[in-house]
Design a protein around this motif. Sequence first.
Motif, PDB file in Angstrom:
ATOM      1  N   UNK A 155       0.806  -1.294   0.004  1.00 19.73           N
ATOM      2  CA  UNK A 155       0.206  -0.013   0.009  1.00 19.73           C
ATOM      3  C   UNK A 155       1.033   1.199   0.081  1.00 19.73           C
ATOM      4  N   UNK A 156       1.964   1.271   0.939  1.00 17.97           N
ATOM      5  CA  UNK A 156       2.885   2.402   0.901  1.00 17.97           C
ATOM      6  C   UNK A 156       3.419   2.680  -0.681  1.00 17.97           C
ATOM      7  N   UNK A 157       3.698   1.553  -1.230  1.00 15.86           N
ATOM      8  CA  UNK A 157       4.526   1.719  -2.277  1.00 15.86           C
ATOM      9  C   UNK A 157       3.502   2.299  -3.474  1.00 15.86           C
ATOM     10  N   UNK A 158       2.343   1.798  -3.327  1.00 13.54           N
ATOM     11  CA  UNK A 158       1.124   2.182  -4.311  1.00 13.54           C
ATOM     12  C   UNK A 158       1.082   3.694  -4.007  1.00 13.54           C
ATOM     13  N   UNK A 159       0.746   4.156  -2.806  1.00 13.00           N
ATOM     14  CA  UNK A 159       0.487   5.497  -2.477  1.00 13.00           C
ATOM     15  C   UNK A 159       1.479   6.245  -3.078  1.00 13.00           C
ATOM     16  N   UNK A 160       2.872   6.084  -2.524  1.00 15.00           N
ATOM     17  CA  UNK A 160       3.869   6.931  -2.923  1.00 15.00           C
ATOM     18  C   UNK A 160       3.956   7.059  -4.688  1.00 15.00           C
ATOM     19  N   UNK A 161       3.787   5.675  -5.186  1.00 19.81           N
ATOM     20  CA  UNK A 161       3.719   5.589  -6.771  1.00 19.81           C
ATOM     21  C   UNK A 161       2.760   6.606  -7.434  1.00 19.81           C
TER      22      UNK A 161
END
Length: 189
Positions: A155-161
């Motif tokens: 989720x963190x990777x997705x939100x940052x991306x």
Amino acid sequence: MPKDYSLLSELADIFKGKAVPAKAEPGEVAIINLVDMTPLGIAYEALRTFAADTKTLSPYLLEAGDVLVASKGTQHKVAVFEGQEFPVVASANITVLRPKEGTNGHYLKFFLDSEEGRRQLKAADHGRAVMNINTKELSSIKIPNIQPVKQSYMAQRYVQGLADYKRKLARANQEWEKIQADIERQLFL
């Protein structure tokens, strides 16, 4: 690949959105309609509002991390609700998945947007020309069990991306508008 699965109903509470008349008076409660769900998330700035007593709406009020699934309409749409400073409900054409403890809303979205997730959503769809996802069948969709820590990382990777993508898209739009303005100025030199 995880070998064990859970039913969606074991990972989230599932409920339908609220039916709000199109001619409802504007007010302090916002409603998310299918048109507000975009590939980049929910268009919060475009939400329509209506007047209502928030106490009577309490079962429908969205919470940060809720997953919105288009259950009627013509397009597959899944979005994660980000908390807002005003009360928000989903329309009756949307089914809300409220993740239970240990489940990340973005993880549910990733799965439902995957090829396997779309296949299972299609199996729960009983509409002909227009999508009509059966809530009972939606609740029995099987989702691979992934540890909460890995779900959070994803989720963190997705939100940052997504934030990076939106920033780059905004920059590209600014550059494109500048080029168009420069060309238009040159027309009248």
